[in-house]
Design a protein around this motif. Sequence first.
Motif, PDB file in Angstrom:
ATOM      1  N   GLY A   1       0.805  -1.230   0.000  1.00  0.00           N
ATOM      2  CA  GLY A   1       0.000   0.000   0.000  1.00  0.00           C
ATOM      3  C   GLY A   1       0.831   1.269   0.000  1.00  0.00           C
ATOM      4  N   THR A   2       2.095   1.199  -0.389  1.00  0.00           N
ATOM      5  CA  THR A   2       2.980   2.365  -0.357  1.00  0.00           C
ATOM      6  C   THR A   2       4.116   2.133  -1.337  1.00  0.00           C
ATOM      7  OG1 THR A   2       4.527   3.631   0.997  1.00  0.00           O
ATOM      8  CG2 THR A   2       4.237   1.330   1.584  1.00  0.00           C
ATOM      9  N   ASP A   3       4.788   3.233  -1.736  1.00  0.00           N
ATOM     10  CA  ASP A   3       5.967   3.074  -2.588  1.00  0.00           C
ATOM     11  C   ASP A   3       7.244   2.959  -1.772  1.00  0.00           C
ATOM     12  OD1 ASP A   3       6.072   5.633  -1.695  1.00  0.00           O
ATOM     13  OD2 ASP A   3       6.182   6.584  -3.667  1.00  0.00           O
ATOM     14  N   LYS A   4       7.108   2.925  -0.445  1.00  0.00           N
ATOM     15  CA  LYS A   4       8.290   2.708   0.389  1.00  0.00           C
ATOM     16  C   LYS A   4       8.008   1.679   1.472  1.00  0.00           C
ATOM     17  CE  LYS A   4       7.531   7.162   2.654  1.00  0.00           C
ATOM     18  NZ  LYS A   4       6.749   7.929   1.673  1.00  0.00           N
ATOM     19  N   PRO A   5       7.880   0.420   1.035  1.00  0.00           N
ATOM     20  CA  PRO A   5       7.478  -0.622   1.979  1.00  0.00           C
ATOM     21  C   PRO A   5       8.552  -0.914   3.029  1.00  0.00           C
ATOM     22  CG  PRO A   5       7.493  -1.444  -0.313  1.00  0.00           C
ATOM     23  CD  PRO A   5       8.126  -0.098  -0.319  1.00  0.00           C
ATOM     24  N   ASP A   6       8.113  -1.098   4.257  1.00  0.00           N
ATOM     25  CA  ASP A   6       9.001  -1.613   5.295  1.00  0.00           C
ATOM     26  C   ASP A   6       8.940  -3.134   5.203  1.00  0.00           C
ATOM     27  OD1 ASP A   6      10.378  -2.378   7.551  1.00  0.00           O
ATOM     28  OD2 ASP A   6       9.532  -0.782   8.804  1.00  0.00           O
ATOM     29  N   THR A   7       9.990  -3.731   4.655  1.00  0.00           N
ATOM     30  CA  THR A   7       9.966  -5.182   4.384  1.00  0.00           C
ATOM     31  C   THR A   7      10.558  -5.980   5.539  1.00  0.00           C
ATOM     32  OG1 THR A   7      12.008  -4.852   3.124  1.00  0.00           O
ATOM     33  CG2 THR A   7       9.957  -4.987   1.879  1.00  0.00           C
ATOM     34  N   ARG A   8      10.688  -5.336   6.703  1.00  0.00           N
ATOM     35  CA  ARG A   8      11.170  -6.102   7.857  1.00  0.00           C
ATOM     36  C   ARG A   8      10.107  -7.017   8.421  1.00  0.00           C
ATOM     37  NH1 ARG A   8      13.392  -1.461  11.630  1.00  0.00           N
ATOM     38  NH2 ARG A   8      11.586  -0.453  10.646  1.00  0.00           N
ATOM     39  N   PHE A   9       8.852  -6.789   8.019  1.00  0.00           N
ATOM     40  CA  PHE A   9       7.802  -7.670   8.525  1.00  0.00           C
ATOM     41  C   PHE A   9       6.762  -7.911   7.439  1.00  0.00           C
ATOM     42  CE2 PHE A   9       4.141  -4.799   9.470  1.00  0.00           C
ATOM     43  CZ  PHE A   9       4.734  -3.598   9.137  1.00  0.00           C
ATOM     44  N   GLY A  10       5.936  -8.928   7.664  1.00  0.00           N
ATOM     45  CA  GLY A  10       4.964  -9.356   6.661  1.00  0.00           C
ATOM     46  C   GLY A  10       3.686  -8.538   6.694  1.00  0.00           C
ATOM     47  N   MET A  11       2.569  -9.217   7.009  1.00  0.00           N
ATOM     48  CA  MET A  11       1.265  -8.551   7.019  1.00  0.00           C
ATOM     49  C   MET A  11       0.975  -7.900   5.673  1.00  0.00           C
ATOM     50  SD  MET A  11       1.141  -6.824  10.842  1.00  0.00           S
ATOM     51  CE  MET A  11      -0.149  -5.656  10.431  1.00  0.00           C
TER      52      MET A  11
ATOM     53  N   VAL B   1       8.253  -7.903  18.653  1.00  0.00           N
ATOM     54  CA  VAL B   1       9.215  -7.206  17.783  1.00  0.00           C
ATOM     55  C   VAL B   1       8.884  -7.535  16.333  1.00  0.00           C
ATOM     56  CG1 VAL B   1      11.626  -6.903  17.132  1.00  0.00           C
ATOM     57  CG2 VAL B   1      11.016  -7.251  19.531  1.00  0.00           C
ATOM     58  N   LEU B   2       8.276  -6.601  15.648  1.00  0.00           N
ATOM     59  CA  LEU B   2       7.988  -6.810  14.223  1.00  0.00           C
ATOM     60  C   LEU B   2       9.071  -6.175  13.367  1.00  0.00           C
ATOM     61  CD1 LEU B   2       4.994  -6.986  15.554  1.00  0.00           C
ATOM     62  CD2 LEU B   2       4.294  -6.746  13.172  1.00  0.00           C
ATOM     63  N   ARG B   3       9.463  -4.955  13.758  1.00  0.00           N
ATOM     64  CA  ARG B   3      10.436  -4.200  12.968  1.00  0.00           C
ATOM     65  C   ARG B   3      11.727  -4.132  13.760  1.00  0.00           C
ATOM     66  NH1 ARG B   3       6.055   0.533  11.914  1.00  0.00           N
ATOM     67  NH2 ARG B   3       5.846   0.179  14.143  1.00  0.00           N
ATOM     68  N   ASP B   4      12.559  -5.149  13.572  1.00  0.00           N
ATOM     69  CA  ASP B   4      13.816  -5.251  14.305  1.00  0.00           C
ATOM     70  C   ASP B   4      14.634  -3.972  14.113  1.00  0.00           C
ATOM     71  OD1 ASP B   4      16.290  -5.782  15.297  1.00  0.00           O
ATOM     72  OD2 ASP B   4      16.647  -7.587  14.109  1.00  0.00           O
ATOM     73  N   PRO B   5      14.865  -3.216  15.196  1.00  0.00           N
ATOM     74  CA  PRO B   5      15.575  -1.946  15.015  1.00  0.00           C
ATOM     75  C   PRO B   5      17.036  -2.131  14.620  1.00  0.00           C
ATOM     76  CG  PRO B   5      15.146  -2.357  17.349  1.00  0.00           C
ATOM     77  CD  PRO B   5      14.453  -3.445  16.585  1.00  0.00           C
ATOM     78  N   THR B   6      17.577  -3.315  14.771  1.00  0.00           N
ATOM     79  CA  THR B   6      18.982  -3.507  14.382  1.00  0.00           C
ATOM     80  C   THR B   6      19.112  -4.080  12.974  1.00  0.00           C
ATOM     81  OG1 THR B   6      19.147  -5.767  15.213  1.00  0.00           O
ATOM     82  CG2 THR B   6      19.538  -3.981  16.800  1.00  0.00           C
ATOM     83  N   ALA B   7      17.973  -4.370  12.334  1.00  0.00           N
ATOM     84  CA  ALA B   7      18.038  -4.956  10.992  1.00  0.00           C
ATOM     85  C   ALA B   7      17.910  -3.859   9.939  1.00  0.00           C
ATOM     86  CB  ALA B   7      16.915  -5.971  10.811  1.00  0.00           C
TER      87      ALA B   7
END
Lengths: 646, 646
Positions: free
Chosen positions: B330-340, B470-476
Amino acid sequence: MMPFHHMLHLLHRELSLFSRRLNKPWCRSISNSFALHSEKSVPDFNSFAARTNTCGELRSAHVGQDVTLCGWVQYQRQNLFLVLRDFQGLTQLIIPQDEAHSHVKSILCSVPMESVLRVTGTVCFRPPEQKNPRIPTGDIEVKVKTAEILNSSKKLPFEIKEFTKKSETLRMQYRYLDLRSSQMQYNLRLRSQMVMRMREYLCNLHGFVDVETPTLFKRTPGGAKEFLVPSREPGKFYSLPQSPQQFKQLLMIGGLDRYFQVARCYRDEGSKPDRQPEFTQIDIEMSFVDKSGIQRLIEGLLQYSWPEEKSPITIPFPSMSYAEALAAYGTDKPDTRFGMKIIDVSDLFRSVDIGLIQNVLRKPQGTVKAICVPQGMRCLQNKNLESLKETAKSRFNQEVLHLVLGPDGSLKSPMSKFLNREQQSELIRALNIQVDDVVLLAAGEHKKACSVLGNLRLESATLLEATGLVLRDPTAFHFLWVVDFPLFLPKEEKPAELESAHHPFTAPHPSDTSLLYSEPTKVRSQHYDLVLNGSEIGGGSIRIHNAQQQRFVLEKVLKEDPELLSHLLEALACGAPPHGGIALGLDRLICLIVGAPSIRDVIAFPKSFKGYDLMGSAPDQIGPEELEPYHIRVAWPVAEVAAKKN
Amino acid sequence: MMPFHHMLHLLHRELSLFSRRLNKPWCRSISNSFALHSEKSVPDFNSFAARTNTCGELRSAHVGQDVTLCGWVQYQRQNLFLVLRDFQGLTQLIIPQDEAHSHVKSILCSVPMESVLRVTGTVCFRPPEQKNPRIPTGDIEVKVKTAEILNSSKKLPFEIKEFTKKSETLRMQYRYLDLRSSQMQYNLRLRSQMVMRMREYLCNLHGFVDVETPTLFKRTPGGAKEFLVPSREPGKFYSLPQSPQQFKQLLMIGGLDRYFQVARCYRDEGSKPDRQPEFTQIDIEMSFVDKSGIQRLIEGLLQYSWPEEKSPITIPFPSMSYAEALAAYGTDKPDTRFGMKIIDVSDLFRSVDIGLIQNVLRKPQGTVKAICVPQGMRCLQNKNLESLKETAKSRFNQEVLHLVLGPDGSLKSPMSKFLNREQQSELIRALNIQVDDVVLLAAGEHKKACSVLGNLRLESATLLEATGLVLRDPTAFHFLWVVDFPLFLPKEEKPAELESAHHPFTAPHPSDTSLLYSEPTKVRSQHYDLVLNGSEIGGGSIRIHNAQQQRFVLEKVLKEDPELLSHLLEALACGAPPHGGIALGLDRLICLIVGAPSIRDVIAFPKSFKGYDLMGSAPDQIGPEELEPYHIRVAWPVAEVAAKKN
């Protein structure tokens, strides 16, 4: 048809002419400087690109290889040869003549000059008689197999050739074409490489931190040369700073310890020739350092980054006080590549019965000074001498006399009758006058007499050089530190008031600190200028780190409102370390190193001397609706308003 | 008096607390990153300075050495210990207690906190029970012989300690003190080092030329966000460009071949949070390159310059088309650290008898989309679900339904009665719904439904993370290329007209070139965005290099006046090579790498979110006499003029 060998000869000659410049400085220098700075390897210019090699890269060792080249059509001859150019050099292409390649031939024979091509082909030896030792690719040629026009070019306003003379205006208007010249390529590449070496020295070897500071800031007190930037808040403006001076001091107070920045600076000076409204300085600041520390740092920096192909420099650089520089060279930026120093002959003249001179010597700071122009009698014409004296008269309101040592060992001059034999010998000894030398003599207040003769020294050098003498070796680099400047100077308009000789943050000389409160005009500063071949290329100082001292200087000596710098005064009171720094004028430095006539030759897109961008037409008209968000309106001068009404 | 061992304990604890941050990231990282980037040696932080060592440098190996340290007084305890701090760490000093050193003792016992000291002394082992393994200098202490107060500090508005909470306003006002914090030191030093590595990669490894381009230029067509700079010519203004876009293309046309610049850019956006009026981009352009060439270059650049102490990154980065990114995230800048990811369930709902949904599906681009929030039933409260739906309603005017998979395997929802058993199973399968998952479902036009669910996906993630997941691992660090954007978009205000999706110089996708002249809205571009963890950190494109094509786009598609870009059109006709490039947003990139909450934490002197400099008070009032040389006048808003009159 032109005989084949004649054509080859022409081709050969043209290639050499173009390549002389092209290949001497930059093609060679790129590989040299990376080879000789031995920790470096040659960069890969072909990575990620649609070519296998650059047009300056192929050698005998590549013979037999299939290669892909991209570049510009330099020229084409008789449908047999085409020379392709890119940033690194020239490669000779052989146009295939067989039927199977008729399509390729037709492309290469019809493509307009300066069009962009991509070709594939095989590297071959040139026939022995066609080898060209003057260009790096002169042993080989490329037999073309395929060719593609990537972009066709229209006829250009001027040819991209070394020997094509273009007006400055044309060069500026078509800057993107001017940049294709070998000289501009060389200048910009040398600049980039030298700055990279500086960064390595500062960042990797000495732990400096590259910190970017804002360019939208507030006006500094007395910052009349700062460009304004309207904000969206009515009546409020940012200012484009002339240097990151306040920020670098605040960084030291913030514990950054060692800061540098290749900083863009702005100065609105209207139309000063060879100045730019935006310029670049290598900006440096350190904590816990003294003058000598900064000087050694900069000497190391310049030695480390100095281009291999230029005459080497030796460190440490000599140092001279401001007083010495003024006395011997009549300027604070002496060109020490040649002599002709100013000699004080006041004592000698005290006993000479010339009323005018005696009047001068009786005044405070009254002196008699002289310079000796070697071989002046043979090299300078009478009109030259007259023009030198005229300069002194018109620019400084100063009379200058001249004397000549004749072959008989006697001084020829209207004044020589006032000098007895012993006085004449003494003068000849003091100035080391040789036969045919011309002595220029000025009697007046010390500083003025020195300034006049310092100017005439440079003018004489120019006149002597016009006759073929070399006084200022253009390949030599004479650095010089000038130190011990006065901290304050009388204001030019109001001599009873003082202004900073450099800026109000400069620390007083440690030996003179107590004078600050009693006789501020006698205080020397901890400022240092770096001079190269008679041009100031840098300056800096140890700064005031004591809040009370800074406030005293601002409030009591300079009579400025300290509130305008309240943030700095507050910061100095919060544990400011002793600190100092320097800024090098990068444009000027590179200009002197490459020997360019103007700093515009070392800047990719410079402004004209009136501050215009002639390529894109800046500054430009802006309509009232675009000014509205900034709450400003143009105040048209009356004449223009009247003209608009008509 | 406090027992000695208790005091020691306190001292130990305080040192550790302060040092945890201080020594973990930056002290260690400085040495680490230089050690591990094996071609590097450690810089000499003590060259040219009045110290022998930094406060973070001394180890057991130095025991017995006489050293000189300079630094700030971190604290002093019971007239026995003093801890000295500099940019590199902390050193414990032992205050001499013997009569011979009474002067030193009195200095060290009375010096105010945060004053600047220079001390000499001898490095000694700490007694075993006092060793502190948590700081690098924890094995030693320095027995002081001489001490000098270089500058005394007044009481600061806040302490320079990790755990001191300060308001943003206070931090900005006293930025020079805020910079002393370990976090700001770490951020600025990491930034400097990473940029230096980028320069090495570009300049030394790949032959890029660092070229500085002007910031005083003319307004670009439609450049409403460009700051203006009045010139001394009435009615004429410079403009501060938003990027060196035109210049870098002109450099390619000038044959520079490979350009980069750490470029200062300007954008006047009023008060957007977490934007700055001036910002920095790594600006790159190359000739004879395609999209893939630029992508590989940037992947190599980031890998080469990536900080050692951060999770490593792998290259090549994955790539996704704009259409795919929109459909799945739903965006042109996906956060691919998690699914959904968003799943299209339109086909499934075509046979479901819900009037509302059938109405949507009958429309063009009508779809039904869903995301599955894992464990939503356990982690989200009812009010959370309501707030998600409220977001959809208020920001997008979109109804969102929710379904839950109960422990009995049936879907709970007001709508579930409209779904038969098979349809329910199909939905569970399509979305891979587990027990206690919550499904959010939206029916609407494709792009809108995706945008809504893309937003809810991120909001749900935030809600889940608040419960400790933890969905969006801050160290990844998940990089992603987004490609194949549309070249043109309908203007928001006037959908019948087109505007460039990015900028008018972007080249059309090679497969779509012919559509440019017939159906421009269907043309994909050769633009690429680089996304990191859901933030756009860079973007670029292959550019139009054909003058006719560029003119067509400007004149026929965008209906702009091509005269405003006549210099560029002229340049393209003079043998422009095919070229492309990219710009990386340096502030944002560093911000994400160090995990800072705001880009203000990676900029030395940022502006507040309203564009103010709170330390120096910029922008500031400028009087009419200072505006005069620029021929401008303030146009006071009516209300203010009235207020001034009163």
